[in-house]
Structures are given as structure tokens and as C-alpha cells.
Scaffold this motif. Structure first.
Motif, mmCIF file in Angstrom:
data_model
loop_
_atom_site.group_PDB
_atom_site.id
_atom_site.type_symbol
_atom_site.label_atom_id
_atom_site.label_comp_id
_atom_site.label_asym_id
_atom_site.label_seq_id
_atom_site.Cartn_x
_atom_site.Cartn_y
_atom_site.Cartn_z
ATOM 1 N N ALA A 1 0.829 -1.208 0.000
ATOM 2 C CA ALA A 1 0.000 0.000 0.000
ATOM 3 C C ALA A 1 0.862 1.256 0.000
ATOM 4 O O ALA A 1 0.592 2.215 -0.743
ATOM 5 N N ARG A 2 1.906 1.246 0.806
ATOM 6 C CA ARG A 2 2.780 2.417 0.877
ATOM 7 C C ARG A 2 3.460 2.685 -0.450
ATOM 8 O O ARG A 2 3.513 3.822 -0.929
ATOM 9 N N HIS A 3 3.993 1.634 -1.074
ATOM 10 C CA HIS A 3 4.709 1.820 -2.337
ATOM 11 C C HIS A 3 3.768 2.260 -3.450
ATOM 12 O O HIS A 3 4.134 3.097 -4.287
ATOM 13 N N LEU A 4 2.565 1.735 -3.475
ATOM 14 C CA LEU A 4 1.615 2.151 -4.502
ATOM 15 C C LEU A 4 1.257 3.629 -4.345
ATOM 16 O O LEU A 4 1.216 4.385 -5.328
ATOM 17 N N LEU A 5 1.003 4.063 -3.122
ATOM 18 C CA LEU A 5 0.688 5.472 -2.883
ATOM 19 C C LEU A 5 1.877 6.362 -3.220
ATOM 20 O O LEU A 5 1.723 7.436 -3.809
ATOM 21 N N ASP A 6 3.074 5.902 -2.864
ATOM 22 C CA ASP A 6 4.283 6.677 -3.119
ATOM 23 C C ASP A 6 4.507 6.855 -4.612
ATOM 24 O O ASP A 6 4.747 7.963 -5.106
ATOM 25 N N LEU A 7 4.398 5.769 -5.368
ATOM 26 C CA LEU A 7 4.618 5.831 -6.806
ATOM 27 C C LEU A 7 3.509 6.622 -7.510
ATOM 28 O O LEU A 7 3.779 7.453 -8.378
ATOM 29 N N ALA A 8 2.272 6.367 -7.126
ATOM 30 C CA ALA A 8 1.150 7.015 -7.797
ATOM 31 C C ALA A 8 1.152 8.517 -7.568
ATOM 32 O O ALA A 8 0.731 9.290 -8.435
ATOM 33 N N SER A 9 1.643 8.951 -6.418
ATOM 34 C CA SER A 9 1.663 10.380 -6.133
ATOM 35 C C SER A 9 2.632 11.117 -7.039
ATOM 36 O O SER A 9 2.482 12.316 -7.288
ATOM 37 N N ASP A 10 3.617 10.389 -7.555
ATOM 38 C CA ASP A 10 4.602 11.015 -8.452
ATOM 39 C C ASP A 10 4.218 10.839 -9.916
ATOM 40 O O ASP A 10 4.378 11.751 -10.720
ATOM 41 N N GLN A 11 3.720 9.666 -10.268
ATOM 42 C CA GLN A 11 3.385 9.362 -11.665
ATOM 43 C C GLN A 11 1.953 9.801 -11.943
ATOM 44 O O GLN A 11 1.045 8.992 -12.039
ATOM 45 N N GLN A 12 1.758 11.096 -12.041
ATOM 46 C CA GLN A 12 0.401 11.624 -12.173
ATOM 47 C C GLN A 12 -0.165 11.337 -13.559
ATOM 48 O O GLN A 12 0.453 11.623 -14.568
ATOM 49 N N HIS A 13 -1.372 10.779 -13.568
ATOM 50 C CA HIS A 13 -2.089 10.481 -14.803
ATOM 51 C C HIS A 13 -3.384 11.290 -14.819
ATOM 52 O O HIS A 13 -3.983 11.530 -13.765
ATOM 53 N N PRO A 14 -3.834 11.709 -15.980
ATOM 54 C CA PRO A 14 -5.077 12.490 -16.056
ATOM 55 C C PRO A 14 -6.258 11.728 -15.457
ATOM 56 O O PRO A 14 -6.509 10.581 -15.807
ATOM 57 N N ASP A 15 -6.943 12.365 -14.536
ATOM 58 C CA ASP A 15 -8.221 11.866 -14.001
ATOM 59 C C ASP A 15 -8.122 10.602 -13.165
ATOM 60 O O ASP A 15 -9.151 10.005 -12.835
ATOM 61 N N GLU A 16 -6.913 10.155 -12.806
ATOM 62 C CA GLU A 16 -6.832 8.966 -11.965
ATOM 63 C C GLU A 16 -5.488 8.910 -11.252
ATOM 64 O O GLU A 16 -4.520 9.552 -11.653
ATOM 65 N N LEU A 17 -5.456 8.130 -10.184
ATOM 66 C CA LEU A 17 -4.245 7.923 -9.399
ATOM 67 C C LEU A 17 -3.741 6.528 -9.728
ATOM 68 O O LEU A 17 -4.398 5.532 -9.405
ATOM 69 N N ALA A 18 -2.598 6.461 -10.400
ATOM 70 C CA ALA A 18 -2.119 5.166 -10.880
ATOM 71 C C ALA A 18 -0.609 5.053 -10.717
ATOM 72 O O ALA A 18 0.118 6.046 -10.763
ATOM 73 N N ALA A 19 -0.149 3.823 -10.526
ATOM 74 C CA ALA A 19 1.277 3.509 -10.424
ATOM 75 C C ALA A 19 1.670 2.625 -11.602
ATOM 76 O O ALA A 19 1.079 1.558 -11.793
ATOM 77 N N SER A 20 2.626 3.073 -12.379
ATOM 78 C CA SER A 20 3.115 2.286 -13.513
ATOM 79 C C SER A 20 4.210 1.353 -13.011
ATOM 80 O O SER A 20 5.380 1.731 -12.908
ATOM 81 N N ILE A 21 3.833 0.135 -12.691
ATOM 82 C CA ILE A 21 4.775 -0.833 -12.130
ATOM 83 C C ILE A 21 4.225 -2.236 -12.363
ATOM 84 O O ILE A 21 3.013 -2.454 -12.300
ATOM 85 N N SER A 22 5.106 -3.165 -12.669
ATOM 86 C CA SER A 22 4.673 -4.556 -12.849
ATOM 87 C C SER A 22 4.586 -5.242 -11.490
ATOM 88 O O SER A 22 5.122 -4.757 -10.489
ATOM 89 N N GLN A 23 3.934 -6.387 -11.462
ATOM 90 C CA GLN A 23 3.821 -7.131 -10.210
ATOM 91 C C GLN A 23 5.185 -7.596 -9.720
ATOM 92 O O GLN A 23 5.457 -7.596 -8.522
ATOM 93 N N GLN A 24 6.080 -7.978 -10.641
ATOM 94 C CA GLN A 24 7.414 -8.402 -10.232
ATOM 95 C C GLN A 24 8.207 -7.231 -9.673
ATOM 96 O O GLN A 24 8.917 -7.367 -8.672
ATOM 97 N N GLU A 25 8.082 -6.070 -10.318
ATOM 98 C CA GLU A 25 8.774 -4.883 -9.810
ATOM 99 C C GLU A 25 8.251 -4.493 -8.432
ATOM 100 O O GLU A 25 9.020 -4.065 -7.562
ATOM 101 N N LEU A 26 6.956 -4.629 -8.226
ATOM 102 C CA LEU A 26 6.384 -4.327 -6.915
ATOM 103 C C LEU A 26 6.899 -5.311 -5.870
ATOM 104 O O LEU A 26 7.205 -4.921 -4.740
ATOM 105 N N ALA A 27 7.006 -6.577 -6.256
ATOM 106 C CA ALA A 27 7.566 -7.579 -5.341
ATOM 107 C C ALA A 27 9.001 -7.225 -4.962
ATOM 108 O O ALA A 27 9.393 -7.306 -3.787
ATOM 109 N N ASP A 28 9.788 -6.831 -5.957
ATOM 110 C CA ASP A 28 11.169 -6.435 -5.694
ATOM 111 C C ASP A 28 11.226 -5.229 -4.763
ATOM 112 O O ASP A 28 12.085 -5.138 -3.880
ATOM 113 N N ALA A 29 10.321 -4.281 -4.977
ATOM 114 C CA ALA A 29 10.333 -3.043 -4.202
ATOM 115 C C ALA A 29 10.043 -3.283 -2.728
ATOM 116 O O ALA A 29 10.616 -2.619 -1.860
#
Length: 236
Positions: free
Chosen positions: A160-188
Motif C-alpha cells: 500500500a505504501r509503495h503504490l501510494l508513493d509511486l502514484a503520487s509522483d506518476q500523475q495520470h489524467p483523471d486517476e491515481l495510478a502507479a506504472s509498475i509490474s507485479q514483479q517490480e512491486l515484489a522487488d520493491a
């Protein structure tokens, strides 16, 4: 490259860094001879275990990840660097084998400063020395906090922390999203993909996130922040 050659984005990044409080004439000297580097997304440009020769980079754009790895292949992200972040300050004074790797998560731009120029100015100008000490102190405190978070938080909280952290930086129009694969999230977060799949499935069923190919959309950021720090929601 000299200070006057920097574009507006680079000037903003410099101003946001711990060097930003220095007088313009000092910044002009520190950036003299600096080189602008373009790092493609998902490229590791400094590897763990290498001899760490002095270097100093300023992140101008993009997202940089600092990650440690164990002998069994497990990894853990200990820092994200965004525009204004300084990389390598400790190497100006310590010659060690690098205990982490540094990679670009997204297409990134760095300004590579001449380390001996910066160190020379720090030796004779207390304002530059103070800026570097401030940066080093912040990095020490943030690393302690990061390791504490990994030591005491469960996998669900770390995700949850990493998703919020990434999404707050990777701003997308009209939504809060994190551009990351499941493997990258596991590594993180220092876990394995199978666990990430299970936790994301639970979050998806709860309506907290929506998953896609190398992308996770946060549908309920308040609920996700409550997972990171349950006490935030005690009064609700």
C-alpha cells in the motif's frame, strides 16, 4: 554545461534540492562542466557490488529507485528519487563497495556534476559544506525510517505504501495510478510475485485498486492509506 544553459525544469529541480539555497554565483561554479544524462526506463546505471568512485547527480526528471539485494535474490527498495533529489553525496567522502543499485523506473534526466569541483567548494565554503551535510543527514534519517518500515510493516502495508508513493509522483489524467509490474512491486517491497498477486487480488476485490498490464490504478486512496497506517482511520 553551465547554469545559464539549464532549462526551466532543470532550474526547478536544482532549486528543490539541498543545493538550491546557495547563491547563484556558487551554483554557477558547482554546475560548471556538468553533463546532462538521459537514462531509459528500467535501466540500472549503478550496480551493487561495484567500487563506488565519487559521483554526484541531480535528478532533473523521472523516477529513480535505490535498491538493495540479498544473496538469495530478494530485493528491497530503500529510496525513490524524484526531481530535485541528489545521488551520490556520500561518495564524495567515502570510498566503499556500493551496497545498493540505482536504476531509473521511468525515462529520467540527470545532471552529473563534477565531484571534485563540488568537494573543493565544500572544503573552502561552509555554505556548500552545510548543504552537503544537510543532504547526508536527511538520507541517513530516511534510510533508518525505511528499514524500520520494512522491518515492522507487513507485506500488505508495504504494498500500500509503495503504490501510494509511486502514484503520487506518476500523475495520470483523471486517476491515481502507479506504472509498475507485479514483479517490480515484489522487488520493491522485498517479497515474491506470488504474494503480490494474492494481496493485489484482495485489494481488487475490496474495490481499493484495479490492476492492468504493468499498471495499478488506485480507486480508493483513503482505504489504501488506512492500510499503511491503520490508526489514521480510528476516528472514522
Amino acid at each position: 554545461m553551465v547554469l545559464d544553459d539549464l532549462d526551466d525544469a532543470a532550474r526547478r529541480a536544482l532549486a528543490a534540492s539541498n543545493l538550491g539555497t546557495l547563491p547563484r554565483e556558487v551554483l554557477a561554479e558547482l554546475t560548471a562542466g556538468a553533463m546532462r544524462l538521459s537514462i531509459p526506463a528500467r535501466t540500472t546505471f549503478r550496480h551493487q557490488g561495484e567500487e563506488d568512485s565519487p559521483h554526484l547527480e541531480l535528478v532533473l526528471a523521472g523516477l529513480i529507485r535505490v535498491q538493495v539485494s540479498a544473496a538469495d535474490g530478494r530485493t528491497m527498495t530503500v529510496r525513490y528519487g524524484r526531481a530535485g533529489a541528489l545521488l551520490g553525496v556520500a561518495t564524495l567522502y567515502a570510498e566503499v563497495v556500493r551496497p545498493f543499485s540505482i536504476a531509473a523506473l521511468s525515462d529520467s534526466e540527470l545532471l552529473s556534476l563534477r565531484p571534485m569541483t563540488v568537494r573543493g567548494w565544500a572544503d573552502r565554503d561552509s555554505r556548500v559544506a552545510r548543504a552537503l551535510l544537510t543532504e547526508t543527514s536527511e538520507r541517513v534519517m530516511s534510510f533508518v525510517a525505511e528499514f524500520s518500515g520494512h522491518a515492522f510493516a507487513n507485506v500488505r502495508q508495504r504494498i500500500a505504501r509503495h503504490l501510494l508513493d509511486l502514484a503520487s509522483d506518476q500523475q495520470h489524467p483523471d486517476e491515481l495510478a502507479a506504472s509498475i509490474s507485479q514483479q517490480e512491486l515484489a522487488d520493491a517491497v522485498g517479497s515474491v510475485r506470488e504474494v503480490i498477486v494474492r494481496v493485489l487480488r484482495e485489494l481488487r476485490e475490496e474495490g481499493t485498486v484495479e490492476t492492468g498490464r504493468d499498471r495499478i490504478v488506485i480507486r480508493d486512496p483513503e482505504r489504501l492509506s488506512g492500510i499503511v497506517s491503520p490508526s489514521w482511520n480510528e476516528s472514522s
